[in-house]
Design an enzyme around this catalytic site. Structure first.
Site, PDB file in Angstrom:
ATOM      1  N   GLU A  45       0.503  -1.077  -0.069  1.00 45.58           N
ATOM      2  CA  GLU A  45       0.102  -0.183   0.119  1.00 45.58           C
ATOM      3  C   GLU A  45       0.771   1.461   0.084  1.00 45.58           C
ATOM      4  O   GLU A  45       0.254   2.884  -1.041  1.00 45.58           O
ATOM      5  CB  GLU A  45      -0.839  -0.086   1.124  1.00 45.58           C
ATOM      6  CG  GLU A  45      -1.936  -0.658   0.841  1.00 45.58           C
ATOM      7  CD  GLU A  45      -3.108  -0.886   0.103  1.00 45.58           C
ATOM      8  OE1 GLU A  45      -2.680  -0.062  -0.828  1.00 45.58           O
ATOM      9  OE2 GLU A  45      -3.616  -1.759  -0.453  1.00 45.58           O
ATOM     10  N   TYR A 128      -6.103   6.365   4.365  1.00 49.06           N
ATOM     11  CA  TYR A 128      -6.010   5.382   2.956  1.00 49.06           C
ATOM     12  C   TYR A 128      -5.179   4.421   3.065  1.00 49.06           C
ATOM     13  O   TYR A 128      -6.092   3.155   2.963  1.00 49.06           O
ATOM     14  CB  TYR A 128      -5.763   5.911   1.514  1.00 49.06           C
ATOM     15  CG  TYR A 128      -5.394   5.212   0.429  1.00 49.06           C
ATOM     16  CD1 TYR A 128      -7.381   4.461  -0.293  1.00 49.06           C
ATOM     17  CD2 TYR A 128      -4.191   4.499   0.620  1.00 49.06           C
ATOM     18  CE1 TYR A 128      -7.064   3.284  -0.594  1.00 49.06           C
ATOM     19  CE2 TYR A 128      -4.093   3.189  -0.388  1.00 49.06           C
ATOM     20  CZ  TYR A 128      -5.043   2.676  -0.733  1.00 49.06           C
ATOM     21  OH  TYR A 128      -5.220   1.193  -1.456  1.00 49.06           O
ATOM     22  N   ASP A 146      -9.373   6.092  -1.710  1.00 49.17           N
ATOM     23  CA  ASP A 146      -8.295   6.898  -2.890  1.00 49.17           C
ATOM     24  C   ASP A 146      -8.461   7.645  -4.060  1.00 49.17           C
ATOM     25  O   ASP A 146      -9.834   8.042  -4.266  1.00 49.17           O
ATOM     26  CB  ASP A 146      -7.003   5.363  -3.442  1.00 49.17           C
ATOM     27  CG  ASP A 146      -8.171   5.005  -4.175  1.00 49.17           C
ATOM     28  OD1 ASP A 146      -9.050   4.601  -4.453  1.00 49.17           O
ATOM     29  OD2 ASP A 146      -7.412   3.956  -4.846  1.00 49.17           O
TER      30      ASP A 146
END
Length: 363
Positions: A45, A128, A146
DNA sequence: AAGGCGGGGGA
DNA sequence: TCCCCAGCCTT
């Protein structure tokens, strides 16, 4: 928050089912989708922030070979970690990641915290990334909003808030909470992103292939191309730079580590400066090398090449020179390195290109 | 709220 | 060219 009417038009149960079953059937085979280890999800991520999937894949695979566990990254040499990130951009990501992983090793017994407040407090973990890791690795029903999700949701619910504004994110988080598929938050969040990446694209979305076309209020009104609303950013600055590759009598080359904060922090580079207008770059560079490093440089009169490097917020036009120096005096952040060793240091892409060019001139 | 922070791919 | 990408941090 979208008006109640927009949310009430959605058959939430059917939307979830249509979206997630499409995802299960069509999802791309990506390296991190084979993983359940929260550490590995986390690394993926961070790498995926503002970075395309295709770009990340080789970096992720190499990173996992080099640093397969929290402990291995926590204990790794910083230069080696920077080298593994070389070329990926946004280098503060990896500095913050290693710092956060060290905190996990020291304060959480090496276990990535599943608590929202604890995980969000780690360096480099924002709304996020927090939602993504907690939902994907731990199955918690947290939104992971996002750019994809804002685009998809703006169309599904015809949300007209400007997604360039920081305040918009909360609007979308609340909307996602209301339609969250509690049975499988991991698949639900990833499905929203997958849809944005492959079907609900910025220009010319493939609505005829969309698994939730029947739920999309923008499609129903034929206005999917007008959403999301996003204001433009200002145009960028141009900066003229001069850089020089200086060789010592023993064949080593002078390099310098950039400051620990700001643009390209902690990456290595060749001596360089912003060029004042109306001054010969060669003499400006010689004066700079004398003042900055206390070295007497002899720089060739003709520039070796020039390199245009475009960042997201500014452009460098770099005139590249080569030259020699008669002494080797190292300062705090400088080094003389052999041409073979040079490529073990993490350089910014523009300075990698400088070296590629100068190396090729030797033949 | 606005701007800094990388690099590359696609329209 | 311009946009945008599985954003976060500082000011």
């Amino acid at each position: 928050m979208p008006e109640n009417s927009a949310l009430q038009k959605i058959n939430i149960n059917k939307f979830q089912k249509d979206l997630v079953s499409w995802y299960e059937a069509e999802k791309r085979d990506l390296p991190w989708r084979h993983e359940r280890d929260p550490y590995k999800i986390w690394v993926s991520e961070i790498m995926l922030q503002q970075t395309r999937v295709d770009t990340v894949i080789p970096y992720f695979n190499r990173f996992m070979e080099q640093f397969p566990t929290v402990e291995s990254l926590a204990g790794a040499d910083e230069e080696a970690v920077m080298k593994a990130w070389e070329g990926l951009g946004y280098y503060s990501r990896v500095r913050n990641l290693q710092s956060a992983v060290k905190e996990v090793a020291e304060s959480y017994g090496g276990v990535v915290p599943a608590d929202k407040d604890e995980f969000l407090s780690l360096k480099g973990v924002g709304p996020y990334t927090g939602g993504a890791v907690l939902s994907i690795a731990y199955g918690l029903p947290e939104p992971a909003v996002d750019g994809n999700v804002m685009r998809v949701m703006s169309r599904i619910l015809t949300i007209w808030d400007d997604i360039a504004k920081p305040s918009a994110r909360k609007i979308f988080e609340q909307a996602v909470r209301k339609i969250m598929y509690e049975e499988d938050p991991s698949s639900f969040n990833q499905a929203l992103m997958e849809l944005g990446a492959t079907i609900c694209t910025p220009t010319s979305p493939a609505c005829l292939l969309c698994p939730v076309q029947n739920h999309c209020q923008a499609f129903e009104e034929g206005i999917q191309r007008e959403l999301p609303v996003k204001t433009k950013k200002k145009s960028d600055k141009k900066i003229r730079m001069g850089a020089v590759v200086l060789e010592a009598p023993d064949g080593t080359v002078l390099i310098e580590k950039r400051p620990s904060s700001g643009l390209l922090a902690n990456l290595w580079q060749f001596p360089n400066m912003e060029l004042p207008t109306g001054i010969n770059p060669r003499s400006a560079l010689e004066a700079y090398v004398e003042a900055e490093y206390g070295l007497n440089a002899c720089i060739q009169p003709e520039k070796a090449t020039d390199i245009i490097h475009i960042f997201s917020h500014l452009t460098w036009e770099i005139d590249v020179y080569i030259g020699t120096i008669d002494a080797k005096t190292e300062k705090e952040r400088t080094k003389f390195v052999s041409k073979e060793d040079l490529e073990t240091y993490a350089f910014s892409v523009s300075h990698q290109k400088i070296w590629q060019h100068v190396k090729g001139m030797d033949k």
